[in-house]
Design a protein around this motif. Structure first.
Motif, mmCIF file in Angstrom:
data_model
loop_
_atom_site.group_PDB
_atom_site.id
_atom_site.type_symbol
_atom_site.label_atom_id
_atom_site.label_comp_id
_atom_site.label_asym_id
_atom_site.label_seq_id
_atom_site.Cartn_x
_atom_site.Cartn_y
_atom_site.Cartn_z
ATOM 1 N N ILE A 195 0.823 -1.214 0.000
ATOM 2 C CA ILE A 195 0.000 0.000 0.000
ATOM 3 C C ILE A 195 0.855 1.261 0.000
ATOM 4 O O ILE A 195 0.375 2.335 -0.332
ATOM 5 C CB ILE A 195 -1.026 0.031 1.157
ATOM 6 N N ASN A 196 2.127 1.136 0.347
ATOM 7 C CA ASN A 196 3.064 2.235 0.248
ATOM 8 C C ASN A 196 3.454 2.370 -1.224
ATOM 9 O O ASN A 196 4.183 1.532 -1.750
ATOM 10 C CB ASN A 196 4.299 1.983 1.119
ATOM 11 N N GLN A 197 2.968 3.400 -1.894
ATOM 12 C CA GLN A 197 3.174 3.563 -3.336
ATOM 13 C C GLN A 197 4.643 3.671 -3.727
ATOM 14 O O GLN A 197 4.995 3.446 -4.873
ATOM 15 C CB GLN A 197 2.409 4.809 -3.827
ATOM 16 N N GLU A 198 5.516 4.021 -2.785
ATOM 17 C CA GLU A 198 6.940 4.164 -3.078
ATOM 18 C C GLU A 198 7.671 2.827 -3.061
ATOM 19 O O GLU A 198 8.809 2.736 -3.509
ATOM 20 C CB GLU A 198 7.578 5.133 -2.088
ATOM 21 N N SER A 199 7.029 1.791 -2.563
ATOM 22 C CA SER A 199 7.647 0.469 -2.472
ATOM 23 C C SER A 199 7.284 -0.368 -3.696
ATOM 24 O O SER A 199 6.142 -0.341 -4.159
ATOM 25 C CB SER A 199 7.172 -0.256 -1.206
ATOM 26 N N SER A 200 8.254 -1.101 -4.215
ATOM 27 C CA SER A 200 7.983 -1.999 -5.343
ATOM 28 C C SER A 200 7.645 -3.413 -4.846
ATOM 29 O O SER A 200 7.394 -4.309 -5.642
ATOM 30 C CB SER A 200 9.193 -2.053 -6.278
ATOM 31 N N GLU A 201 7.634 -3.578 -3.529
ATOM 32 C CA GLU A 201 7.340 -4.871 -2.934
ATOM 33 C C GLU A 201 5.874 -5.255 -3.151
ATOM 34 O O GLU A 201 4.991 -4.409 -3.108
ATOM 35 C CB GLU A 201 7.629 -4.801 -1.431
#
Length: 118
Positions: A61-67
């Motif tokens: 849900i963190n848009q900055e993470s590609s995970e």
């Protein structure tokens, strides 16, 4: 547009696979989610009322993470409608871990907040 469903839907585009039989795993695409289930597109036919195992790749849900997270669950087919060469399949969760249920609820909450800001 006002959503009148008991469990409002949120549009997504997530990759998934569905297990149709022994060793028969086919690709699918999750198109929307709700607390109760999903709408999925798949080129293969499924049986209404039957349960299937699925795996979805759910982004962080963190848009900055590609995970992304592999969500394994069991779902029951509510209905499947052939549209062109793709089945539009409505599925209801029958088995979903508490952790993955929280992930879905976080996504639904995030989208609801975003919609309120618009």
């Amino acid at each position: 547009m006002i959503e009148l469903r008991k469990n409002p839907r949120t549009n997504v585009v997530w990759r998934a696979v569905i297990k149709l039989g022994e060793g028969d795993i086919v690709p699918a695409k999750v198109m929307n989610i709700s607390k109760a289930g999903i709408l999925m597109h798949c080129a293969n036919r499924v049986e209404a009322g039957k349960e299937y195992r699925l795996m979805m790749l759910v982004p962080n849900i963190n848009q900055e993470s590609s995970e992304s997270y592999q969500v394994h669950c069991k779902m029951k087919v509510v209905n499947a409608i052939l549209s062109g060469e793709v089945y539009h399949i409505n599925l209801r969760f029958t088995e979903l871990s508490d952790l993955h249920r929280c992930l879905f609820e976080a996504w639904l909450s995030l989208v609801a907040k975003h919609d309120q800001l618009e």
